[in-house]
Write an enzyme that holds these catalytic residues in place. Structure first.
Site, PDB file in Angstrom:
ATOM      1  N   CYS A 139      -0.284  -3.970  -3.740  1.00  0.00           N
ATOM      2  CA  CYS A 139      -1.404  -3.329  -3.048  1.00  0.00           C
ATOM      3  C   CYS A 139      -1.284  -1.816  -3.193  1.00  0.00           C
ATOM      4  CB  CYS A 139      -1.390  -3.708  -1.570  1.00  0.00           C
ATOM      5  SG  CYS A 139      -2.620  -2.819  -0.596  1.00  0.00           S
ATOM      6  N   GLU A 141       7.660  -7.068   1.340  1.00  0.00           N
ATOM      7  CA  GLU A 141       7.194  -5.681   1.284  1.00  0.00           C
ATOM      8  C   GLU A 141       8.298  -4.728   1.730  1.00  0.00           C
ATOM      9  OE1 GLU A 141       4.262  -2.573   3.523  1.00  0.00           O
ATOM     10  OE2 GLU A 141       3.607  -4.673   3.500  1.00  0.00           O
ATOM     11  N   THR A 171       3.133  -2.183   6.036  1.00  0.00           N
ATOM     12  CA  THR A 171       1.686  -2.001   6.212  1.00  0.00           C
ATOM     13  C   THR A 171       1.035  -3.048   7.100  1.00  0.00           C
ATOM     14  OG1 THR A 171       1.167  -3.290   4.228  1.00  0.00           O
ATOM     15  CG2 THR A 171       1.484  -0.914   3.940  1.00  0.00           C
ATOM     16  N   CYS A 192      -2.150  -0.480   7.149  1.00  0.00           N
ATOM     17  CA  CYS A 192      -3.354  -0.399   6.327  1.00  0.00           C
ATOM     18  C   CYS A 192      -4.629  -0.573   7.146  1.00  0.00           C
ATOM     19  CB  CYS A 192      -3.285  -1.412   5.186  1.00  0.00           C
ATOM     20  SG  CYS A 192      -3.908  -3.049   5.582  1.00  0.00           S
TER      21      CYS A 192
END
Length: 329
Positions: A111, A141, A179, A209
């Site tokens: 992303c 992540e 995020t 995000c």
């Protein structure tokens, strides 16, 4: 005159109304990641290898497997000369370097908002900074972001971790976050970091995000209006789990389902109004199937709540854009 506080007829018979959160479901990063895998399969033919689940959703992964994707964790399982896609969660420098050394044709579905965090870490590291990362241990992540450096990055999962943290450079310290965290939890942990390390450098923009924020904000509006909340999402989906936890924190019973078949009628006994949302990796198809199941349980009204309209779209990698796909069946 006394007020009748007995359950309504509607509450006694179960679901009557379904309220849909807006926005819900796929975000721009997930859309992009799935499209990268599908385009790679069309352009190069099956199989296409994907490191880790492209996104954390059972339906999406199984659908891509049926189209020719093979999901792996160890690059040793990828044959020489193969096409490899990195998942939306991002990868460490070590994984990226290994893929290059093995000569794979790599397409990066990380992303762009995660990539932004990686770029910030690399930039500030060159300026002598150490990092505190707010996130969940073991999440891909988090592993990818922490793996941008060989040292000088510390993971905290809660306020207690902050109290016990020891850093080398308290005067050159920056914070980054996963995020997909709960915005409320992240804010609480960040406040603890700032109390402990007053000189800490915060992110220029909040790392959490836009899609995570929007879906959590929608649940904050949704949950007080309903008797129970259903979140469509897979158990491994961080952002989906945060939606369920948020609804529960607001005092509304909440359940997470991978598909409509996971719904249990007993969840809705005495619950006339059901709120429905979906994590950022859950397709709208699954939401529609849940709605049909709720109709079978008695729902007669389905309506959308007002919410933020998302128009973000991320570009595809070079070699998989529209022009590069001309003539590909």
């Amino acid at each position: 005159m006394t007020m009748d506080t007995s359950p309504s007829h509607d509450a006694e018979r179960g679901v009557t109304d379904v309220l849909l959160a807006e926005p819900r479901g796929f975000c721009a990063g997930v859309d992009r990641a799935i499209e990268i895998v599908e385009r790679a399969i069309r352009k190069f033919g099956a199989p296409i290898y994907v490191r880790h689940e492209i996104v954390h959703n059972t339906f999406v992964v199984n659908d891509l497997k049926a189209k020719g994707a093979i999901f792996i964790e160890d690059l040793a399982d990828v044959p020489p000369g193969a096409t490899l896609v990195f998942s939306a969660h991002g990868v460490s420098r070590a994984v990226r370097d290994e893929a290059e050394a093995r000569g794979f044709s790599v397409y990066d579905a990380t992303c762009p908002l995660v990539t932004k965090v990686h770029v910030e870490v690399a930039k500030l590291h060159k300026e002598g900074y150490e990092f505190i990362m707010i996130g969940h241990k073991g999440h891909p992540e988090v592993e990818g972001t922490m793996g941008q450096l060989s040292e000088g990055i510390y993971l905290v999962e809660d306020v207690d971790d902050v109290a016990q943290l020891r850093v080398t450079r308290p005067d050159r310290l920056a914070v980054v976050t996963q995020t997909t965290l709960s915005t409320d939890d992240a804010a609480e942990i960040l406040a603890a970091v700032k109390r402990r390390f007053p000189q800490v450098r915060e992110p220029k923009q909040q790392d959490i995000c836009y899609a995570t924020q929007n879906r959590q904000d929608a649940v904050k509006v949704l949950a007080p209006q309903v008797d129970v909340v259903v979140v469509v999402g897979s158990p491994t989906s961080s952002n989906s789990n945060r939606l369920r936890e948020l609804a529960e924190r607001l005092g509304t019973p909440a359940y997470m389902v991978d598909s409509a078949s996971d719904l249990r009628p007993e969840w809705f006994e005495g619950s006339a109004r059901v709120g429905l949302t979906a994590g950022a990796s859950a397709p709208e198809l699954l939401v529609r199937e849940v709605i049909e199941r709720l109709r079978a349980l008695g729902a007669v009204s389905v309506r959308k709540m007002a919410g933020v309209e998302e128009t973000v779209r991320f570009p595809l990698p070079l070699g998989l854009g529209d022009k590069s796909m001309e003539g590909v069946a």
